[in-house]
Structures are given as structure tokens and as C-alpha cells.
Design an enzyme around this catalytic site. Structure first.
Site, PDB file in Angstrom:
ATOM      1  N   SER A   1       0.840  -1.194   0.000  1.00 35.00           N
ATOM      2  CA  SER A   1       0.000   0.000   0.000  1.00 35.00           C
ATOM      3  C   SER A   1       0.876   1.245   0.000  1.00 35.00           C
ATOM      4  CB  SER A   1      -0.859  -0.037   1.271  1.00 35.00           C
ATOM      5  OG  SER A   1      -1.452   1.213   1.487  1.00 35.00           O
TER       6      SER A   1
ATOM      7  N   TYR B   1      -1.373  -0.743  11.071  1.00 29.82           N
ATOM      8  CA  TYR B   1      -1.658  -1.390   9.774  1.00 29.82           C
ATOM      9  C   TYR B   1      -0.540  -1.060   8.791  1.00 29.82           C
ATOM     10  CZ  TYR B   1      -3.310  -1.555   5.002  1.00 29.82           C
ATOM     11  OH  TYR B   1      -3.368  -1.762   3.642  1.00 29.82           O
TER      12      TYR B   1
ATOM     13  N   LYS C   1       2.479  -3.427   6.995  1.00 26.58           N
ATOM     14  CA  LYS C   1       2.789  -3.537   5.558  1.00 26.58           C
ATOM     15  C   LYS C   1       4.279  -3.273   5.331  1.00 26.58           C
ATOM     16  CE  LYS C   1      -1.041  -4.558   3.404  1.00 26.58           C
ATOM     17  NZ  LYS C   1      -1.206  -5.877   2.787  1.00 26.58           N
TER      18      LYS C   1
HETATM   19  C1  WQD Z   1      -9.657   9.259   1.301  1.00 26.46           C
HETATM   20  C2  WQD Z   1      -9.878  10.742   1.572  1.00 26.46           C
HETATM   21  C3  WQD Z   1     -10.114  11.261   3.921  1.00 26.46           C
HETATM   22  C4  WQD Z   1     -13.842   9.112   4.577  1.00 26.46           C
HETATM   23  C5  WQD Z   1      -6.763   4.422   3.412  1.00 26.46           C
HETATM   24  C6  WQD Z   1      -5.635   3.672   4.039  1.00 26.46           C
HETATM   25  C7  WQD Z   1      -4.706   3.136   3.003  1.00 26.46           C
HETATM   26  C8  WQD Z   1      -5.458   2.308   1.981  1.00 26.46           C
HETATM   27  C9  WQD Z   1      -6.654   3.033   1.450  1.00 26.46           C
HETATM   28  C10 WQD Z   1      -5.600  -0.058   2.178  1.00 26.46           C
HETATM   29  C11 WQD Z   1      -9.089  11.241   2.786  1.00 26.46           C
HETATM   30  C12 WQD Z   1     -11.384  11.559   3.166  1.00 26.46           C
HETATM   31  C13 WQD Z   1     -12.707   9.661   3.995  1.00 26.46           C
HETATM   32  C14 WQD Z   1     -14.889   9.975   4.993  1.00 26.46           C
HETATM   33  C15 WQD Z   1     -13.613  11.861   4.184  1.00 26.46           C
HETATM   34  N1  WQD Z   1      -5.885   1.099   2.550  1.00 26.46           N
HETATM   35  N2  WQD Z   1     -12.588  11.006   3.807  1.00 26.46           N
HETATM   36  N3  WQD Z   1     -14.721  11.320   4.764  1.00 26.46           N
HETATM   37  O1  WQD Z   1      -7.090   7.434   4.099  1.00 26.46           O
HETATM   38  O2  WQD Z   1      -6.321   7.792   1.721  1.00 26.46           O
HETATM   39  O3  WQD Z   1      -6.263   5.540   2.685  1.00 26.46           O
HETATM   40  O4  WQD Z   1      -7.431   3.562   2.507  1.00 26.46           O
HETATM   41  O5  WQD Z   1      -5.984  -1.070   2.465  1.00 26.46           O
HETATM   42  O6  WQD Z   1      -3.768   2.390   3.641  1.00 26.46           O
HETATM   43  O7  WQD Z   1      -4.919   4.557   4.898  1.00 26.46           O
HETATM   44  O8  WQD Z   1      -8.442   6.516   2.132  1.00 26.46           O
HETATM   45  O9  WQD Z   1     -10.817   6.413   1.547  1.00 26.46           O
HETATM   46  O10 WQD Z   1     -10.182   6.554   3.988  1.00 26.46           O
HETATM   47  O11 WQD Z   1      -9.848   8.557   2.527  1.00 26.46           O
HETATM   48  O12 WQD Z   1     -13.524  13.091   4.012  1.00 26.46           O
HETATM   49  O13 WQD Z   1     -15.909   9.555   5.537  1.00 26.46           O
HETATM   50  O14 WQD Z   1     -11.267  10.926   1.926  1.00 26.46           O
HETATM   51  O15 WQD Z   1      -9.864  12.245   4.874  1.00 26.46           O
HETATM   52  O16 WQD Z   1      -8.675  12.549   2.487  1.00 26.46           O
HETATM   53  P1  WQD Z   1      -6.992   6.926   2.732  1.00 26.46           P
HETATM   54  P2  WQD Z   1      -9.890   6.931   2.579  1.00 26.46           P
END
Ligand code: WQD
Length: 343
Positions: free
Chosen positions: A125, A150, A154
Site C-alpha cells: 500500500s 496497519y 505492511k
Molecule cells: C480518502 C480521503 C479522507 C472518509 C486508506 C488507508 C490506506 C489504503 C486506502 C488499504 C481522505 C477523506 C474519507 C470519509 C472523508 N488502505 N474522507 N470522509 O485514508 O487515503 O487511505 O485507505 O488497504 O492504507 O490509509 O483513504 O478512503 O479513507 O480517505 O472526508 O468519511 O477521503 O480524509 O482525504 P486513505 P480513505
């Protein structure tokens, strides 16, 4: 016939990869314990590919059970997805994450070594780049400035794989995913997290379908054009195709590189507010949202350097985020219909 073991093959990315590999003519064997997936996914994969798929229900933390899978089958290569992946849960239960993710990978490596399987694609990741603030993120950048167990698990798995690959005949391609979204166009498989989703896209589709009331946008005070955070969203079918390319490379290889880490992203940053708009345009529905404070540990901007994937795997993501939003919504609607007919 080339035989590929896919651990975690009923999960979100694993199931799409299983479909693409079967369609490309590989003989796929899925190993999974349904820790974060639904057994019904197996049927749905079979519906898409039009034939049955080999499956073992196994928990990779049991070295004996896993080794039986290797004893009873022949594999040319392995794609290793199986693992726990909730950032929030990992902060609350770090031992669970280290125990599960590290011991699964160790058991897999031991069985591969014992049964002379020397090709591995590992599901990593972009989270391993941690707090690195320089974008686009290149594979040569230092990794390990991680912000949660997590991510650290990785990172640790990458280190273990690199060491084992250098010391043996094991060949590893580690794929660092950015933000996978979307679903298979059939609407049969997609992202179906248990409980309330942590990730942006499944949260949005559940708001759109009325399961959840409102999206919280975590912060609009970042130094970006619209103030919301930027990520590199990639269609899950493109991501699955990256695995196919990685397997093909490993099978052809007489490569001197025994450990190779490659980003899979589109190389394009998209903000949270842009994602909301794209969903609205793709579905013709409004996404109710409110802006809240930043989520702890979130980076302002993250997107991939994609040259290495292009040069070494001949991989380029082809699908737009519009298409991904349509496919996610189509999957959510199909899923809601199936759940409603069961009630
Ligand atoms: C994306 C953007 C949030 C939810 C995570 C893991 C990473 C990978 C993918 C793997 C961010 C914003 C989110 C919400 C929001 N995992 N957001 N409201 O954090 O980039 O990555 O998932 O298995 O390891 O860390 O992805 O989809 O959670 O967030 O505003 O309800 O959306 O702040 O900017 P992220 P995400």
C-alpha cells in the site's frame, strides 16, 4: 496451465484479480477465511467467469492448515492479499494486526520455500510512504515513516520479503496501491466492508443509497485548491490488471531483480470535494455532506509516480474516476436489491 494461488481472493481487490486471471487463462486457487468477506463472493466470481473455481477455506495464521493447501495442490506463483486492513482498528488492536499480518506472511513464505514455489506478488500500500510530503511518490523514496500499526505491518512485511528474496531464489513484485475504488461492471463483485465504512467511496455509496445519513468531509483547510485532501483513486479493475501484468512479468522473468516494489495508481490527484461532484454527476443524485475537522493521521496530498509501472509492467490505468463512480453505484444498487430480496 499455470496455477496461481490467491490468498484473500474473496476480498475486494482479490476477487477482481481472480476474475481477470481466470479470464486470461490461468488456473486460480483461492485461499480465504472470510474474515472480511462473504462466502457468496465465490459464486459471484463463478457467475462472471462461467466456470467453477478452486477454493480452500483456510486461516493463514495456521501454518499446518496453510501447508496442507500447498501439499494438496501445485502452484507456480502466489498473489498474497490476505490480511487485516482497517487503519482505525489497527490503532486500537495493534497486536491483532502484527500477529495476523506478519504471521500469515511468514507462514506463506515457509510453505512456498518448502514446496519450491518461488514467485510472489505482494499486496502492499502507498501507506508505507507514511508522512512523506513530496509528490508524486516515487518507489525510491524512503518508506517506514508510518502513522498506524496497519501501515507499519505492511512496511514490516515489505522488509521481510526483501530480505528473503535477496537470500533465496524467491522473486517478489510488491505492488503499492493508492486508493482503489469502483467495482466490476457486472455489479456482482465490489467493495462491501463489514460495518460502517472507513473509506471515502463506500461511505458515499451508502449515503447515496440512504443507508447512511450524511458524509463527513474530513477537513477543508488543507493547502489544496478547494481545501479538501487529495488522493490518487484507481479503478479496482485497473488495479487487478496490474496484478496480471506483475504475474506475467514474474513468469517470464529470468530477472536479476529479486525484489521489486512498484506503485499502482493513476498518477492524478483528486480532492474529496471533486470526488463528491464526480459521484453526483455519475449518479444524478446529491451527496449530502458536512465539513468536519481533519481526521487524525491523514495526509494533505498523496498521488503516485507511475513511470515504473509503465516501464517495467507496461501498466497504465485506463479507467476514469467517472467510470469508477458509476461502477461503484451500480454495485451498491445490485447489492441493495439482493439484500432486499433476502429479507
Ligand atoms: C480518502 C480521503 C479522507 C472518509 C486508506 C488507508 C490506506 C489504503 C486506502 C488499504 C481522505 C477523506 C474519507 C470519509 C472523508 N488502505 N474522507 N470522509 O485514508 O487515503 O487511505 O485507505 O488497504 O492504507 O490509509 O483513504 O478512503 O479513507 O480517505 O472526508 O468519511 O477521503 O480524509 O482525504 P486513505 P480513505
Amino acid at each position: 496451465m499455470v496455477n496461481i494461488l490467491i490468498t484473500g481472493g474473496t476480498g475486494y481487490i482479490g476477487s477482481h484479480t481472480a476474475v481477470l486471471l481466470c479470464e486470461a487463462g490461468y488456473n486460480v486457487h483461492i485461499a480465504d477465511n472470510f474474515a472480511n468477506s462473504d462466502p457468496g463472493v465465490l459464486n459471484r466470481i463463478e457467475q462472471i467467469i462461467g466456470k467453477s473455481i478452486h477454493f480452500s477455506e483456510v486461516d493463514l495464521t495456521s501454518s499446518e492448515d496453510l501447508d496442507l493447501v500447498f501439499k494438496n495442490n501445485t502452484f507456480d506463483a502466489v498473489i498474497h492479499f490476505a490480511g487485516l486492513k482497517s487503519v482505525g482498528e489497527s490503532i486500537k488492536e495493534p497486536l491483532k494486526y502484527y500477529n495476523n499480518n506478519i504471521s500469515s506472511t511468514m507462514n506463506l513464505l515457509n510453505s512456498m520455500h518448502k514446496h519450491n514455489v518461488d514467485k510472489l506478488v505482494f499486496s502492499s500500500s502507498a501507506t508505507v510512504y507514511g508522512e512523506c510530503k513530496i509528490v508524486p511518490l516515487e518507489e525510491t523514496f524512503p518508506i517506514g515513516q508510518t502513522t498506524n500499526p496497519y501501515a507499519t505491518s505492511k512496511f514490516m512485511q515489505e522488509l521481510i520479503l526483501r530480505d528473503v528474496a535477496f537470500a533465496s531464489n524467491l522473486n517478489v513484485v510488491t505492488l503499492r496501491y493508492f486508493n482503489p475504488i469502483g467495482a466490476h461492471t457486472s455489479g456482482l463483485i465490489g467493495e462491501n466492508p463489514k460495518g460502517i465504512p472507513n473509506n471515502l467511496c463506500p461511505y458515499i455509496t451508502q449515503v447515496l443509497s440512504g443507508k447512511l445519513e450524511m458524509l463527513s468531509v474530513f477537513g477543508d483547510d488543507y493547502e489544496t485548491d478547494d481545501g479538501s485532501a487529495i488522493r490518487d483513486y484507481i479503478h479496482v479493475v485497473d488495479l487487478a490488471n496490474g496484478h496480471l501484468k506483475a504475474i506475467e512479468k514474474l513468469l517470464q522473468t529470468n530477472s536479476s531483480t529479486s525484489y521489486n516494489a512498484i506503485n499502482l495508481g493513476r498518477g492524478i490527484g483528486v480532492s474529496v470535494l471533486e470526488m463528491i461532484k464526480t459521484f453526483e454527476n455519475a449518479t444524478g443524485r446529491k451527496v449530502p455532506y458536512r465539513v468536519t475537522s481533519r481526521r487524525q493521521g491523514d495526509l494533505p496530498v498523496s498521488y503516485a509516480a507511475t513511470d515504473k509501472a509503465l516501464n517495467e509492467l507496461d501498466f497504465k490505468a485506463e479507467r476514469s474516476i467517472e467510470q469508477a463512480c458509476r461502477d461503484s453505484w451500480n454495485y451498491q444498487e445490485e447489492f441493495n436489491k439482493t439484500s432486499a430480496s433476502k429479507e
